[in-house]
Design a protein around this motif. Structure first.
Motif, PDB file in Angstrom:
ATOM      1  N   ASN A   2       0.823  -1.212   0.000  1.00 30.44           N
ATOM      2  CA  ASN A   2       0.000   0.000   0.000  1.00 30.44           C
ATOM      3  C   ASN A   2       0.853   1.256   0.000  1.00 30.44           C
ATOM      4  O   ASN A   2       0.543   2.237  -0.685  1.00 30.44           O
ATOM      5  CB  ASN A   2      -0.927   0.000   1.219  1.00 30.44           C
ATOM      6  CG  ASN A   2      -2.044  -1.021   1.100  1.00 30.44           C
ATOM      7  OD1 ASN A   2      -2.416  -1.409  -0.012  1.00 30.44           O
ATOM      8  ND2 ASN A   2      -2.562  -1.478   2.226  1.00 30.44           N
ATOM      9  N   THR A   3       1.948   1.220   0.765  1.00 26.99           N
ATOM     10  CA  THR A   3       2.842   2.381   0.793  1.00 26.99           C
ATOM     11  C   THR A   3       3.436   2.643  -0.577  1.00 26.99           C
ATOM     12  O   THR A   3       3.523   3.801  -1.022  1.00 26.99           O
ATOM     13  CB  THR A   3       3.968   2.146   1.817  1.00 26.99           C
ATOM     14  OG1 THR A   3       3.397   1.924   3.107  1.00 26.99           O
ATOM     15  CG2 THR A   3       4.901   3.335   1.868  1.00 26.99           C
ATOM     16  N   PHE A   5       2.254   1.879  -3.595  1.00 28.39           N
ATOM     17  CA  PHE A   5       1.294   2.394  -4.559  1.00 28.39           C
ATOM     18  C   PHE A   5       0.788   3.777  -4.172  1.00 28.39           C
ATOM     19  O   PHE A   5       0.504   4.609  -5.049  1.00 28.39           O
ATOM     20  CB  PHE A   5       0.126   1.412  -4.697  1.00 28.39           C
ATOM     21  CG  PHE A   5       0.507   0.127  -5.375  1.00 28.39           C
ATOM     22  CD1 PHE A   5       1.090   0.129  -6.635  1.00 28.39           C
ATOM     23  CD2 PHE A   5       0.318  -1.088  -4.732  1.00 28.39           C
ATOM     24  CE1 PHE A   5       1.452  -1.048  -7.258  1.00 28.39           C
ATOM     25  CE2 PHE A   5       0.679  -2.277  -5.349  1.00 28.39           C
ATOM     26  CZ  PHE A   5       1.252  -2.259  -6.621  1.00 28.39           C
ATOM     27  N   HIS A   6       0.689   4.063  -2.882  1.00 29.29           N
ATOM     28  CA  HIS A   6       0.260   5.394  -2.459  1.00 29.29           C
ATOM     29  C   HIS A   6       1.303   6.447  -2.856  1.00 29.29           C
ATOM     30  O   HIS A   6       0.950   7.528  -3.354  1.00 29.29           O
ATOM     31  CB  HIS A   6       0.034   5.421  -0.952  1.00 29.29           C
ATOM     32  CG  HIS A   6      -1.219   4.718  -0.537  1.00 29.29           C
ATOM     33  ND1 HIS A   6      -1.458   4.317   0.762  1.00 29.29           N
ATOM     34  CD2 HIS A   6      -2.303   4.329  -1.243  1.00 29.29           C
ATOM     35  CE1 HIS A   6      -2.637   3.724   0.832  1.00 29.29           C
ATOM     36  NE2 HIS A   6      -3.161   3.709  -0.377  1.00 29.29           N
ATOM     37  N   LEU A   7       2.572   6.139  -2.620  1.00 33.77           N
ATOM     38  CA  LEU A   7       3.629   7.090  -2.990  1.00 33.77           C
ATOM     39  C   LEU A   7       3.709   7.266  -4.505  1.00 33.77           C
ATOM     40  O   LEU A   7       3.869   8.388  -5.003  1.00 33.77           O
ATOM     41  CB  LEU A   7       4.970   6.599  -2.441  1.00 33.77           C
ATOM     42  CG  LEU A   7       5.180   6.738  -0.936  1.00 33.77           C
ATOM     43  CD1 LEU A   7       6.451   6.024  -0.510  1.00 33.77           C
ATOM     44  CD2 LEU A   7       5.239   8.206  -0.551  1.00 33.77           C
ATOM     45  N   ALA A   9       1.304   6.788  -6.678  1.00 33.38           N
ATOM     46  CA  ALA A   9       0.116   7.522  -7.135  1.00 33.38           C
ATOM     47  C   ALA A   9       0.246   9.006  -6.834  1.00 33.38           C
ATOM     48  O   ALA A   9      -0.150   9.859  -7.643  1.00 33.38           O
ATOM     49  CB  ALA A   9      -1.134   6.946  -6.471  1.00 33.38           C
ATOM     50  N   LYS A  10       0.802   9.339  -5.660  1.00 32.41           N
ATOM     51  CA  LYS A  10       1.001  10.757  -5.318  1.00 32.41           C
ATOM     52  C   LYS A  10       1.928  11.437  -6.304  1.00 32.41           C
ATOM     53  O   LYS A  10       1.625  12.524  -6.827  1.00 32.41           O
ATOM     54  CB  LYS A  10       1.562  10.872  -3.900  1.00 32.41           C
ATOM     55  CG  LYS A  10       1.910  12.304  -3.492  1.00 32.41           C
ATOM     56  CD  LYS A  10       2.655  12.348  -2.186  1.00 32.41           C
ATOM     57  CE  LYS A  10       4.076  11.815  -2.310  1.00 32.41           C
ATOM     58  NZ  LYS A  10       4.946  12.769  -3.072  1.00 32.41           N
ATOM     59  N   ASP A  11       3.065  10.793  -6.599  1.00 30.29           N
ATOM     60  CA  ASP A  11       4.025  11.398  -7.523  1.00 30.29           C
ATOM     61  C   ASP A  11       3.453  11.503  -8.932  1.00 30.29           C
ATOM     62  O   ASP A  11       3.689  12.497  -9.632  1.00 30.29           O
ATOM     63  CB  ASP A  11       5.309  10.572  -7.548  1.00 30.29           C
ATOM     64  CG  ASP A  11       6.152  10.773  -6.299  1.00 30.29           C
ATOM     65  OD1 ASP A  11       5.811  11.664  -5.502  1.00 30.29           O
ATOM     66  OD2 ASP A  11       7.144  10.038  -6.119  1.00 30.29           O
ATOM     67  N   ARG A  13       0.267  11.797  -9.720  1.00 31.94           N
ATOM     68  CA  ARG A  13      -0.739  12.866  -9.713  1.00 31.94           C
ATOM     69  C   ARG A  13      -0.074  14.234  -9.796  1.00 31.94           C
ATOM     70  O   ARG A  13      -0.524  15.113 -10.539  1.00 31.94           O
ATOM     71  CB  ARG A  13      -1.607  12.782  -8.454  1.00 31.94           C
ATOM     72  CG  ARG A  13      -2.675  11.699  -8.495  1.00 31.94           C
ATOM     73  CD  ARG A  13      -3.732  11.950  -7.421  1.00 31.94           C
ATOM     74  NE  ARG A  13      -3.135  11.993  -6.095  1.00 31.94           N
ATOM     75  CZ  ARG A  13      -3.007  10.940  -5.297  1.00 31.94           C
ATOM     76  NH1 ARG A  13      -3.425   9.749  -5.710  1.00 31.94           N
ATOM     77  NH2 ARG A  13      -2.470  11.057  -4.094  1.00 31.94           N
ATOM     78  N   TYR A  90       6.635   7.593   6.548  1.00 32.05           N
ATOM     79  CA  TYR A  90       5.550   6.792   5.993  1.00 32.05           C
ATOM     80  C   TYR A  90       5.548   5.426   6.668  1.00 32.05           C
ATOM     81  O   TYR A  90       6.610   4.841   6.915  1.00 32.05           O
ATOM     82  CB  TYR A  90       5.752   6.610   4.482  1.00 32.05           C
ATOM     83  CG  TYR A  90       4.850   7.470   3.629  1.00 32.05           C
ATOM     84  CD1 TYR A  90       5.093   8.829   3.506  1.00 32.05           C
ATOM     85  CD2 TYR A  90       3.773   6.932   2.938  1.00 32.05           C
ATOM     86  CE1 TYR A  90       4.288   9.625   2.715  1.00 32.05           C
ATOM     87  CE2 TYR A  90       2.963   7.717   2.151  1.00 32.05           C
ATOM     88  CZ  TYR A  90       3.221   9.069   2.039  1.00 32.05           C
ATOM     89  OH  TYR A  90       2.414   9.857   1.261  1.00 32.05           O
ATOM     90  N   GLY A 100       8.219   3.064  -4.310  1.00 38.19           N
ATOM     91  CA  GLY A 100       7.183   4.008  -4.706  1.00 38.19           C
ATOM     92  C   GLY A 100       7.734   5.148  -5.539  1.00 38.19           C
ATOM     93  O   GLY A 100       7.137   5.548  -6.551  1.00 38.19           O
TER      94      GLY A 100
END
Length: 236
Positions: A2-3, A5-7, A9-11, A13, A90, A100
């Motif tokens: 999850n960490t 994919f979250h990182l 996805a943030k970058d 975006r 994180y 990530g």
């Protein structure tokens, strides 16, 4: 996971919203191709084998330099905002932070490569470089070229992202990142240029598999090693 994919996805975006990294990387790659194209003069006076080699070298020179430009922004956004320490907090292992960031760098680089590869081959007249007078040209093996390009870009992204984490806090990071990363990435450059030129020349696939296998092994080894060493890099 999850960490990671979250990182990523943030970058992605942020890259999609601002487009500064993507535009700078694409512009830099296009500029390198244009300069090399004007300096080397397309495929005039060259054999098909020479044309394939020159085009491959030009394309991968542009992508290698573009990777360095893109990786400089991997951690610079948090550094400029004063949030780099918070990023290391994180949840999860620090190696997930590297993975990530790697995915965040890889996305724009693949888009740039999707433009750079065909543009470079057309600029140097290397698409169908195995053509000869009086003989029908063999089709350019785009699927295999895409595979080699993806493996090569992954290798560049893996190396430059790791060294980007080391140089992000340094004053001369723009100069130090290429100086540190490129010597490690020399095997990727050699393998990608040889594989790409071989595909353009129409060499039999068994002759090219060793280069493709080497690229795959190098990418995997670099990612594993960088993930293990990344905690020491950010803590140091």
């Amino acid at each position: 996971m999850n960490t990671i994919f979250h990182l990523a996805a943030k970058d992605l975006r942020v890259a999609g919203r601002t487009r500064d990294t993507l535009l700078a990387t694409a512009f830099f790659a296009g500029l390198v191709l244009l300069v090399l194209g004007l300096a080397l003069g397309g495929n005039t006076g060259r054999t098909p084998s020479q044309t394939a080699g020159v085009a491959s070298g030009a394309v991968w020179t542009a992508l290698a330099l573009a990777a360095a430009v893109g990786a400089q922004r991997a951690f610079a956004q948090e550094q400029e905002a004063g949030a780099l320490e918070q990023l290391t907090l994180y949840p999860g292992p620090h190696g997930a932070l590297y993975l990530g960031k790697l995915l965040g760098v890889l996305g724009p680089l693949l888009l740039v490569a999707a433009f750079t590869l065909p543009a470079g081959l057309l600029l140097f007249g290397a698409a169908g470089a195995d053509c000869a007078p009086g003989r029908e040209c063999a089709p350019t093996p785009w699927p295999l070229l895409a595979l080699v390009t993806a493996l090569g870009v992954l290798g560049f992204a893996a190396g430059t992202t790791f060294y980007g984490s080391i140089t992000v806090s340094l004053r001369a990071r723009e100069a130090l990142l290429p100086a540190l990363a490129f010597p490690i990435l020399v095997p990727v450059v050699i393998a990608t240029v040889r594989a790409t030129s071989g595909l353009l020349e129409g060499l039999p696939l068994p002759e090219l598999w060793p280069w493709i296998i080497f690229l795959s092994a190098f990418d995997l080894g670099t990612i594993i090693l960088a993930t293990l060493l990344f905690p020491y890099a950010v803590e140091g």
